[in-house]
Design an enzyme around this catalytic site. Structure first.
Site, short mmCIF file in Angstrom:
data_model
loop_
_atom_site.label_atom_id
_atom_site.label_comp_id
_atom_site.label_asym_id
_atom_site.label_seq_id
_atom_site.Cartn_x
_atom_site.Cartn_y
_atom_site.Cartn_z
N HIS A 106 1.63 -8.93 7.17
CA HIS A 106 2.99 -9.58 7.42
C HIS A 106 3.89 -8.56 7.61
O HIS A 106 3.98 -7.44 7.22
CB HIS A 106 3.25 -10.70 6.55
CG HIS A 106 2.40 -11.80 6.08
ND1 HIS A 106 1.91 -12.65 7.30
CD2 HIS A 106 1.49 -11.83 5.26
CE1 HIS A 106 1.03 -13.51 6.59
NE2 HIS A 106 0.82 -13.05 5.52
N THR A 170 -1.15 4.08 -3.43
CA THR A 170 -0.45 3.89 -2.27
C THR A 170 -0.24 5.38 -1.32
O THR A 170 -0.04 5.25 -0.55
CB THR A 170 1.00 3.59 -2.64
OG1 THR A 170 1.61 4.88 -3.57
CG2 THR A 170 1.08 2.33 -3.38
#
Lengths: 210, 206
Positions: A106, A170
């Site tokens: 998204h 990450t």
């Protein structure tokens, strides 16, 4: 990727493989749900090398996704979420319940997210979804990823590195390093989560050979 | 447990192995939870009186693994990966998707890992054998593990402690301590509740 050729016997016992899946010799795929969310239309969307064990792996590969997996890989109940590209080398072991994703699925921008929520809803069937950032994930040879880890988009895991169970990665991990925590940081030769980043830890081999 | 070691109402056509003891009033929902239990230890698993083990729990025990669970403990869908010993005390609450592991199985040296990964694809069942020794995990009584948390090899969690959801426990937790985060760190100390009341001790006594 090497030695990808059709297996002599069926690698998956739950019906025919999707036609754009190429699986090497002696590779085994278990679980009925393996291709439940496989939507890629790319030719050769999923290529798995020889002698791999894909036990309970979800190949959730979107329409434009491409996944390459080398030889002698061993994955247990791993969730592969791919909208662009996952490249995984040989001799890679990934533990139970680990997720690897090359997209956030998204958009970050609030207005774009409203547009996306509407496009995803039954009311917005004809609307196109906004563009969503995707960045390939690269996992080099001999990487070990513990159970319950998460690898996010754009990450490169260097050859032979180790990702502690439960970590959320990450950023890139240098070859041979050992990382843990959320967000994952280099571990200082210990296996216990460490106390955060340390100045000397980048790229330091973590194999504790005697 | 039925005399033939099947379980009442079990959807999985399995039996409880001889080296797994279910004490009186212990509930194991399905023998599927024991599918990966390949321990050859004589007393490989013990599930204490009044303990319940629900669907989704998997006991992944290597040949030398031992998992002993106390009384009135609730395990609601955890994965226990054991090559040495996992001990869980009385009155523990263990939530869904919890991982308790005493061994990472594969060596830290990538060259040694290659050797194991080369072998496993030719082995029936394709289960990894441990290359490194297990480091026992101890979870003392009255511990609560929140959902999705991980307990790593060698860890001891003290009596009465709580591990927050999605935490990763990498080192020992003292008694009556709330830990959260990844790596998990103490955030609160709890008041010890005193001794277990006599009527509860009587209830769980053998």
């Amino acid at each position: 990727m090497s030695s990808s050729h059709p297996a002599s016997s069926s690698p998956w016992s739950h019906g025919p493989l999707p036609s754009n899946v190429i699986v090497g010799d002696n590779t085994l795929i278990t679980a009925e749900y393996a291709f439940r969310r496989f939507q890629s239309r790319e030719p050769g969307a999923l290529r798995i090398g020889a002698h791999c064990t894909m036990d309970g792996v979800h190949f959730a590969i979107g329409a434009e996704g491409r996944v390459g997996i080398g030889d002698y890989c061993y994955f247990t109940n791993v969730i592969l979420l791919c909208e662009l590209e996952l490249q995984i080398g040989s001799y890679v072991a990934i533990g139970w319940n680990t997720t690897i994703a090359d997209s956030d699925f998204h958009p970050l921008d609030p207005a774009q997210r409203i547009a996306d929520a509407v496009a995803c809803s039954p009311l917005g069937a004809s609307r196109a979804r906004p563009a969503i950032p995707r960045r390939a994930v690269l996992i080099e040879d001999d990487v070990w990823i513990g159970p319950c880890a998460t690898i996010l988009k754009g990450v490169r895991l260097g050859a032979g590195c180790r990702v502690q169970a439960g970590s959320l990665v990450t950023r890139d991990v240098p070859a041979g390093a050992s990382v843990g925590g959320n967000p994952a940081h280099p571990l200082e030769g210990r296996d216990d989560g460490g106390e955060g980043p340390s100045p000397s830890a980048g790229g330091k081999p973590a194999t504790d050979a005697p | 447990m039925n005399p033939d070691r099947t379980l009442e109402g079990d959807w999985h056509p399995g039996r409880v192995p001889e080296n797994v003891t279910l004490e009186e009033g212990a509930y194991l929902e399905t023998t599927y939870s024991l599918l990966l239990c390949r321990s050859v230890e004589p007393d490989a698993m013990r599930i204490g009186k009044g303990t319940s083990i629900y669907l989704g729990t998997m006991f992944d025990l290597g040949p030398g693994g031992r998992v002993h669970i106390g009384r009135c403990t609730l395990i609601n869908g955890a994965r226990i990966q054991c090559e040495a010993s996992v001990e869980i005390g009385d009155f523990c609450l263990i939530s869904w998707n919890v991982l308790i592991m005493d061994c990472e199985r594969l060596a830290t040296d990538p060259v040694a890992r290659r050797a194991a990964l080369s072998l496993v694809s030719s082995r029936p069942g394709r289960l990894l054998e441990r290359q490194v020794p297990g480091r026992p995990v101890r979870i003392r009584q009255n511990v609560w593990l929140g959902f999705d948390c991980c307990v790593l090899p060698g860890v001891e969690i003290g009596e009465g402690s709580v591990v927050g959801a999605r935490s990763v426990v990498t080192r020992d937790v003292p008694p009556y301590t709330v830990v959260v985060g990844n790596p998990a760190r103490p955030v609160r100390i709890l008041e010890p509740g005193g001794p277990v009341p006599p009527e509860i001790l009587a209830l769980v006594a053998s």
